[in-house]
Design an enzyme around this catalytic site. Sequence first.
Site, PDB file in Angstrom:
ATOM      1  N   HIS A 279       0.680  -1.086   0.103  1.00 13.51           N
ATOM      2  CA  HIS A 279       0.098   0.069  -0.024  1.00 13.51           C
ATOM      3  C   HIS A 279       0.878   1.146   0.171  1.00 13.51           C
ATOM      4  O   HIS A 279       1.682   1.391   0.898  1.00 13.51           O
ATOM      5  CB  HIS A 279      -0.840   0.138   1.191  1.00 13.51           C
TER       6      HIS A 279
ATOM      7  N   HIS B 188      -8.915   7.765  -3.832  1.00 14.30           N
ATOM      8  CA  HIS B 188      -9.483   6.358  -3.983  1.00 14.30           C
ATOM      9  C   HIS B 188     -10.914   6.584  -4.424  1.00 14.30           C
ATOM     10  O   HIS B 188     -11.370   5.257  -4.800  1.00 14.30           O
ATOM     11  CB  HIS B 188      -9.926   6.222  -2.320  1.00 14.30           C
TER      12      HIS B 188
ATOM     13  N   ARG C 283      -1.715  25.130   0.939  1.00 14.26           N
ATOM     14  CA  ARG C 283      -1.408  23.639   0.751  1.00 14.26           C
ATOM     15  C   ARG C 283      -1.742  22.961   2.302  1.00 14.26           C
ATOM     16  O   ARG C 283      -1.299  23.169   3.150  1.00 14.26           O
ATOM     17  CB  ARG C 283       0.252  23.829   0.791  1.00 14.26           C
TER      18      ARG C 283
ATOM     19  N   CYS D 276       5.851  26.506  -1.689  1.00 15.98           N
ATOM     20  CA  CYS D 276       5.814  25.058  -1.590  1.00 15.98           C
ATOM     21  C   CYS D 276       7.030  24.378  -2.390  1.00 15.98           C
ATOM     22  O   CYS D 276       7.330  24.869  -3.418  1.00 15.98           O
ATOM     23  CB  CYS D 276       4.550  24.610  -2.046  1.00 15.98           C
TER      24      CYS D 276
ATOM     25  N   TYR E   9       9.413  15.541   0.187  1.00 16.29           N
ATOM     26  CA  TYR E   9      10.172  16.793   0.337  1.00 16.29           C
ATOM     27  C   TYR E   9      11.631  16.380   0.445  1.00 16.29           C
ATOM     28  O   TYR E   9      12.395  17.425   1.198  1.00 16.29           O
ATOM     29  CB  TYR E   9       9.731  17.427   1.402  1.00 16.29           C
TER      30      TYR E   9
END
Length: 536
Positions: free
Chosen positions: A109, A134, A208, A255, A392
Amino acid sequence: MLLLRAVVGRRLPPLTQLRRGSSRFAAGAAAGGGRRGAAPVLAALLGLGAVLAYGERRRRSAQAAKATPAPRYPVYTREEVRRHRSPGDRVWVTHGTEVFDVTDFVELHPGGADKVLLAAGGALEPFWALYAVHSQPHVLELLREYKVGELSPEEAPPSPDAAQDPFAGDPPRHPGLRVNSLKPFNAEPPAELLTESFLTPNELFFTRNHLPVPAVDPGSYRLRVEGPGGRALSLSLPELRSRFPKHEVTATLQCAGNRRAEMSRVRPVKGLPWDIGAISTARWGGARLRDVLLHAGFGERRDGEWHVCFEGLDEDVGGAPYGASIPYGRAVSPDADVLLAYEMNGEELPRDHGFPVRVVVPGVVGARSVKWLRRVAVSPAESPSHWQQNDYKGFCPSVDWDTVDYRTAPAIQELPVQSAITQPRPGAAVPPGELAVKGYAWSGGGRRVVRVDVSLDGGRTWRAAELAGERPAPGRAWAWVLWELRAPVAAGAELEIVCKAVDASYNVQPDTVGPIWNLRGVLSNAWHRVRVTVAR
């Protein structure tokens, strides 16, 4: 069986082979080997490759349906499903009226085995509601590969509360924002508005979010500060305001994925398709983190490697909060201006931006400026959070989802020099005469932008733009500069406008995206290019 093509172009085995190989993947992960079992599946099952492969799957499924009668599945009660809650007993879940044995998928997963096991023996709906990915058709199709039965018709459906939308309590947003995902909410201001003012209006500041926005009662809010070598604090919002001097700093937050869309045009990457607007500037007000840590008895210096870890009140389905950390030296530096902020542009923090308290770490990637702050912890280790350890980070262009090992790369802190064109927009038809080209430029680590070069012919010739912004102290250039170039253009011309910024350390942006491409699409700072036509 469906053959999935990973985003890097490698053909993966059929799902049946993936199932049989899951124990090998799990063993490799447990041993800490270089091949990380979840990585290829992350790209293949939920990435762009799976979406592309979905059409092929539907075609093959339709052909198989014509030749094969529908299987007859056994019927189970919810009590029977609840008995299957561990790999030893097999892991069963339900979706709608169907029962699935996902034991062999647990270790594959993308979000980690622990996330799947939260739903073991029960319904998937309340957990799937947290992540919009999903709801894509290909995900349910893949799940059906694991179907083992049907729920008894006598079984009552899950209560409506079980599948309640965890994002239902999110705040309203400005309709002008360009939305990259609704749940969780991630959006950027239109480029045309981004540089209309030096400070970004709160309602247009890029958002974000990784998880649902928590509803925080300011009256009962407490901020915990703790760690070895200091005394634990529990601060209310009024105490944070009254005990520590208010400090203000103008800082740009960006970001790590800003301009990711440009990387995805070179090769597919995994992540939100940010344009040039995942960056904004505000005047922040709050207590200096340094003051709070010194008040708690933590010293100016510490021997060895130390970090300050932050936890937010936003949590995933398992109760794990968003978290991040910065080096201790930056946290206590009088020149780093790290804030525990409770104001943004002279107003209390909006909910989307961390009400009632957030961290603001100037000059550092926005991922470390944790919102809805609940805990500050001094630690000899970095934050154990997924977003510090397994996201990140930047990698060589040759690293793909089969070979990536997040342990080999440092977490992004200071960001590289950046600039972008906000006016004119790509594909625009501009009038002949004087053309105004506008944009922003910024560099991490407090490095001042000293020059922005602009070309109208794809980089063959250049002119220096005029810069506008604050005059910061050396090493504390936390805010962007806005720039403008005016130049005559002839009717009928085809222009390729390019910009590149240079900072005080003479770092300059790379000319193309290819050499800095990475599988997560972070640190995208190549020359920004905009093509326009001059009207006749």
